[in-house]
Design a protein around this motif. Structure first.
Motif, PDB file in Angstrom:
ATOM      1  N   ASP A 194       0.843  -1.190   0.000  1.00 49.99           N
ATOM      2  CA  ASP A 194       0.000   0.000   0.000  1.00 49.99           C
ATOM      3  C   ASP A 194       0.876   1.238   0.000  1.00 49.99           C
ATOM      4  OD1 ASP A 194      -2.619  -1.055  -0.102  1.00 49.99           O
ATOM      5  OD2 ASP A 194      -2.478  -1.643   2.004  1.00 49.99           O
ATOM      6  N   MET A 195       0.320   2.347  -0.429  1.00 47.62           N
ATOM      7  CA  MET A 195       1.113   3.560  -0.587  1.00 47.62           C
ATOM      8  C   MET A 195       1.750   4.048   0.720  1.00 47.62           C
ATOM      9  SD  MET A 195       2.214   5.318  -3.155  1.00 47.62           S
ATOM     10  CE  MET A 195       1.076   5.228  -4.539  1.00 47.62           C
ATOM     11  N   PRO A 196       1.033   4.037   1.867  1.00 50.85           N
ATOM     12  CA  PRO A 196       1.707   4.448   3.110  1.00 50.85           C
ATOM     13  C   PRO A 196       2.937   3.606   3.420  1.00 50.85           C
ATOM     14  CG  PRO A 196      -0.666   4.449   3.411  1.00 50.85           C
ATOM     15  CD  PRO A 196      -0.409   3.800   2.076  1.00 50.85           C
ATOM     16  N   THR A 197       2.882   2.314   3.096  1.00 50.80           N
ATOM     17  CA  THR A 197       4.042   1.444   3.322  1.00 50.80           C
ATOM     18  C   THR A 197       5.203   1.856   2.440  1.00 50.80           C
ATOM     19  OG1 THR A 197       2.601  -0.411   3.918  1.00 50.80           O
ATOM     20  CG2 THR A 197       4.860  -0.949   3.277  1.00 50.80           C
ATOM     21  N   LEU A 198       4.908   2.201   1.178  1.00 48.05           N
ATOM     22  CA  LEU A 198       5.961   2.663   0.275  1.00 48.05           C
ATOM     23  C   LEU A 198       6.594   3.944   0.816  1.00 48.05           C
ATOM     24  CD1 LEU A 198       7.603   2.628  -2.322  1.00 48.05           C
ATOM     25  CD2 LEU A 198       5.668   3.728  -3.491  1.00 48.05           C
ATOM     26  N   PHE A 199       5.776   4.870   1.290  1.00 51.42           N
ATOM     27  CA  PHE A 199       6.320   6.119   1.842  1.00 51.42           C
ATOM     28  C   PHE A 199       7.184   5.834   3.072  1.00 51.42           C
ATOM     29  CE2 PHE A 199       3.791   8.299  -1.136  1.00 51.42           C
ATOM     30  CZ  PHE A 199       4.104   9.646  -1.097  1.00 51.42           C
ATOM     31  N   GLU A 200       6.782   4.873   3.898  1.00 51.35           N
ATOM     32  CA  GLU A 200       7.593   4.518   5.070  1.00 51.35           C
ATOM     33  C   GLU A 200       8.939   3.946   4.646  1.00 51.35           C
ATOM     34  OE1 GLU A 200       5.036   1.851   7.152  1.00 51.35           O
ATOM     35  OE2 GLU A 200       3.887   3.460   8.136  1.00 51.35           O
ATOM     36  N   ARG A 201       8.936   3.155   3.593  1.00 54.74           N
ATOM     37  CA  ARG A 201      10.208   2.608   3.085  1.00 54.74           C
ATOM     38  C   ARG A 201      11.115   3.740   2.586  1.00 54.74           C
ATOM     39  NH1 ARG A 201       7.809  -2.376  -0.637  1.00 54.74           N
ATOM     40  NH2 ARG A 201       7.005  -3.647   1.095  1.00 54.74           N
ATOM     41  N   LEU A 202      10.533   4.689   1.912  1.00 62.11           N
ATOM     42  CA  LEU A 202      11.322   5.815   1.416  1.00 62.11           C
ATOM     43  C   LEU A 202      11.898   6.625   2.576  1.00 62.11           C
ATOM     44  CD1 LEU A 202       9.004   7.049  -1.495  1.00 62.11           C
ATOM     45  CD2 LEU A 202      10.982   5.513  -1.643  1.00 62.11           C
ATOM     46  N   GLN A 203      11.075   6.860   3.593  1.00 61.66           N
ATOM     47  CA  GLN A 203      11.543   7.616   4.759  1.00 61.66           C
ATOM     48  C   GLN A 203      12.658   6.871   5.478  1.00 61.66           C
ATOM     49  OE1 GLN A 203       7.801   7.998   6.752  1.00 61.66           O
ATOM     50  NE2 GLN A 203       7.106   9.677   5.459  1.00 61.66           N
ATOM     51  N   ALA A 204      12.534   5.546   5.563  1.00 63.63           N
ATOM     52  CA  ALA A 204      13.557   4.738   6.224  1.00 63.63           C
ATOM     53  C   ALA A 204      14.884   4.801   5.482  1.00 63.63           C
ATOM     54  CB  ALA A 204      13.088   3.284   6.334  1.00 63.63           C
ATOM     55  N   ASN A 205      14.812   5.145   4.189  1.00 63.82           N
ATOM     56  CA  ASN A 205      16.031   5.267   3.382  1.00 63.82           C
ATOM     57  C   ASN A 205      16.416   6.726   3.132  1.00 63.82           C
ATOM     58  OD1 ASN A 205      17.011   2.452   2.154  1.00 63.82           O
ATOM     59  ND2 ASN A 205      14.774   2.384   2.403  1.00 63.82           N
ATOM     60  N   ALA A 206      15.914   7.602   4.003  1.00 61.12           N
ATOM     61  CA  ALA A 206      16.282   9.025   4.001  1.00 61.12           C
ATOM     62  C   ALA A 206      15.916   9.722   2.686  1.00 61.12           C
ATOM     63  CB  ALA A 206      17.773   9.198   4.296  1.00 61.12           C
ATOM     64  N   LYS A 207      14.840   9.278   2.054  1.00 65.91           N
ATOM     65  CA  LYS A 207      14.346   9.951   0.861  1.00 65.91           C
ATOM     66  C   LYS A 207      13.303  10.990   1.260  1.00 65.91           C
ATOM     67  CE  LYS A 207      16.797   7.278  -1.788  1.00 65.91           C
ATOM     68  NZ  LYS A 207      18.013   7.809  -2.446  1.00 65.91           N
ATOM     69  N   ARG A 208      13.336  12.141   0.612  1.00 64.47           N
ATOM     70  CA  ARG A 208      12.430  13.207   1.005  1.00 64.47           C
ATOM     71  C   ARG A 208      11.005  12.914   0.539  1.00 64.47           C
ATOM     72  NH1 ARG A 208      12.625  19.830   0.095  1.00 64.47           N
ATOM     73  NH2 ARG A 208      11.378  20.246   1.962  1.00 64.47           N
ATOM     74  N   THR A 209      10.084  12.877   1.475  1.00 63.52           N
ATOM     75  CA  THR A 209       8.665  12.709   1.167  1.00 63.52           C
ATOM     76  C   THR A 209       7.939  13.976   1.605  1.00 63.52           C
ATOM     77  OG1 THR A 209       8.341  11.570   3.286  1.00 63.52           O
ATOM     78  CG2 THR A 209       8.706  10.194   1.345  1.00 63.52           C
ATOM     79  N   ALA A 210       7.192  14.563   0.691  1.00 63.29           N
ATOM     80  CA  ALA A 210       6.564  15.862   0.950  1.00 63.29           C
ATOM     81  C   ALA A 210       5.046  15.731   1.013  1.00 63.29           C
ATOM     82  CB  ALA A 210       6.949  16.856  -0.142  1.00 63.29           C
ATOM     83  N   ALA A 211       4.425  16.629   1.767  1.00 64.47           N
ATOM     84  CA  ALA A 211       2.963  16.694   1.871  1.00 64.47           C
ATOM     85  C   ALA A 211       2.467  17.927   1.128  1.00 64.47           C
ATOM     86  CB  ALA A 211       2.534  16.742   3.327  1.00 64.47           C
ATOM     87  N   TYR A 212       1.452  17.745   0.306  1.00 59.46           N
ATOM     88  CA  TYR A 212       0.853  18.835  -0.458  1.00 59.46           C
ATOM     89  C   TYR A 212      -0.578  19.018   0.028  1.00 59.46           C
ATOM     90  CZ  TYR A 212      -0.936  21.359  -4.584  1.00 59.46           C
ATOM     91  OH  TYR A 212      -1.511  22.276  -5.441  1.00 59.46           O
ATOM     92  N   PRO A 213      -0.823  20.021   0.882  1.00 57.33           N
ATOM     93  CA  PRO A 213      -2.179  20.209   1.428  1.00 57.33           C
ATOM     94  C   PRO A 213      -3.145  20.656   0.341  1.00 57.33           C
ATOM     95  CG  PRO A 213      -0.509  21.378   2.728  1.00 57.33           C
ATOM     96  CD  PRO A 213       0.138  20.968   1.439  1.00 57.33           C
ATOM     97  N   ILE A 214      -4.318  20.052   0.313  1.00 58.54           N
ATOM     98  CA  ILE A 214      -5.334  20.452  -0.652  1.00 58.54           C
ATOM     99  C   ILE A 214      -6.561  20.982   0.092  1.00 58.54           C
ATOM    100  CG2 ILE A 214      -4.528  18.749  -2.325  1.00 58.54           C
ATOM    101  CD1 ILE A 214      -7.084  17.146  -1.766  1.00 58.54           C
ATOM    102  N   HIS A 215      -7.254  21.904  -0.544  1.00 56.31           N
ATOM    103  CA  HIS A 215      -8.485  22.455   0.018  1.00 56.31           C
ATOM    104  C   HIS A 215      -9.646  22.282  -0.960  1.00 56.31           C
ATOM    105  CE1 HIS A 215      -8.019  25.774  -2.817  1.00 56.31           C
ATOM    106  NE2 HIS A 215      -6.730  25.800  -2.475  1.00 56.31           N
ATOM    107  N   GLU A 216      -9.335  21.737  -2.149  1.00 54.43           N
ATOM    108  CA  GLU A 216     -10.342  21.592  -3.184  1.00 54.43           C
ATOM    109  C   GLU A 216     -11.385  20.537  -2.801  1.00 54.43           C
ATOM    110  OE1 GLU A 216      -6.549  23.040  -5.041  1.00 54.43           O
ATOM    111  OE2 GLU A 216      -7.096  21.454  -3.629  1.00 54.43           O
ATOM    112  N   PRO A 217     -12.574  20.581  -3.429  1.00 54.14           N
ATOM    113  CA  PRO A 217     -13.563  19.519  -3.228  1.00 54.14           C
ATOM    114  C   PRO A 217     -12.932  18.151  -3.470  1.00 54.14           C
ATOM    115  CG  PRO A 217     -14.528  21.321  -4.473  1.00 54.14           C
ATOM    116  CD  PRO A 217     -13.066  21.643  -4.335  1.00 54.14           C
TER     117      PRO A 217
END
Length: 349
Positions: free
Chosen positions: A305-328
């Protein structure tokens, strides 16, 4: 935004003759009057010159009396849609872009801003889920093909991405995937190119990406096939590039109000009260931008699942960014969501 404004610069001690030559040489139909260090002093249009002639000026006259000293300007970073609204509201076709010190750093041009730039980046749409929580609607129809305002969810997603210049789509399919493939084919009917990833078993919200062959050679968009949103995919992509992220996740603010007053204690001592506090957090909106090398952290035909992929990236010191949305935003997960999206379908897609 057009940064090629060098030929449009003039200083205040110039003549109308030079302004006319400037307009003829420049493709932006406006003169930017600046100081030596490019601080904007004003603008001159063809109309300003003609009005100057009506007042008795000639081509050897100074431009000082025809300069528009209060032009509409835009800060750097102003989005395309807002710039377009400014142009429409002010009946103009150019808006100089300035920095905090009022130096010219670019210009918004009507012709450029209304022309949708082609986005060669592929978009992968995860459309292989079973849609178990949406039964009976999904007994004979894959969830991404459920109708919202008379059109399949998938078609809404593709149509919206097309409006932003995307034309290359990859649909990850599994459950009743033949229905999706029969409907969209190779994308020719919609004026796009569509390829397919066929999961032998459900691989999660990221696992199907391990099947990509060939791999993308540039950042690519990934979206869940059950998410309807007015997010601007191109702006998400630009944000990802600007911040040199390895992976970017669109996130949406979520608020939850506690139904009871909360008692704050320390040991047996009451130290405070909070009446029905509101808890705020961010939730995964199901839309992402990934660098091609994120695929190195997936295994072929392995569930992820995507959260697991992001955790793997974080564990390998890869930058993961959050893009806040306000749209419908609608996540079509259960029948109530489907009904809600249909009642508000004109807000998305």
């Amino acid at each position: 935004m057009d940064n090629s404004v060098g030929t449009a610069f003039l200083q205040e001690d110039s003549t109308i003759r030079l302004a006319i030559a400037n307009l003829n040489e420049s493709h932006i139909k406006i003169v930017l009057v600046v100081s030596e260090d490019r601080v904007l002093r004003g603008t001159i249009s063809d109309g300003d010159i003609r009005r100057g002639f009506l007042k008795g000026l000639d081509i050897n006259s100074s431009i000082k009396s025809i300069i528009n000293r209060n032009p509409v300007v835009a800060p750097s970073g102003l989005c395309r849609e807002t710039a377009l609204l400014l142009m429409t509201a002010n009946n103009i076709q150019q808006i100089p872009i300035i920095d905090d010190e009022r130096r010219v750093v670019g210009i918004h041009l009507w012709d450029s801003i209304t022309e949708i730039p082609a986005r060669l980046n592929p978009m992968v749409i995860m459309a292989g889920g079973l849609g178990s929580r949406l039964r009976p609607y999904t007994e004979n129809c894959p969830k991404p093909m459920l109708l919202i305002s008379g059109k399949p969810i998938l078609e809404h997603i593709i149509d919206r991405a097309k409006l932003e210049g995307f034309s290359r789509f990859i649909l990850a399919i599994h459950y009743l995937g033949n229905i999706i493939e029969d409907y969209f084919g190779n994308g020719e009917r919609m004026g796009v190119k569509i390829n397919y990833l066929k999961e032998k078993s459900p691989l999660g919200t990221a696992g199907a990406l391990g099947l990509l062959n060939p791999r993308p050679n540039m950042p690519f968009v990934v979206t869940n096939g059950d998410v309807l949103t007015d997010i601007h995919y191109s702006e998400l992509l630009d944000f990802h590039n600007k911040h040199s992220a390895f992976a970017t996740m669109a996130v949406r603010a979520h608020e939850w109000q506690h139904p009871y007053g909360v008692v704050q204690i320390d040991g047996i001592d009451i130290i405070g009260f909070e009446e029905k506090p509101i808890h705020r957090s961010h939730v995964n909106a199901g839309v992402y931008i990934l660098e091609p090398d994120t695929l190195n952290y997936l295994e072929v035909d392995s569930h992820c699942d995507m959260p697991t992929l992001f955790e793997r990236l974080q564990a390998n010191a890869k930058r993961t960014a959050a893009y806040p949305i306000h749209e419908p935003w609608f996540d079509i997960g259960v029948p109530d969501d489907l009904h809600s999206a249909n009642n508000n379908g004109k807000s998305c897609g």
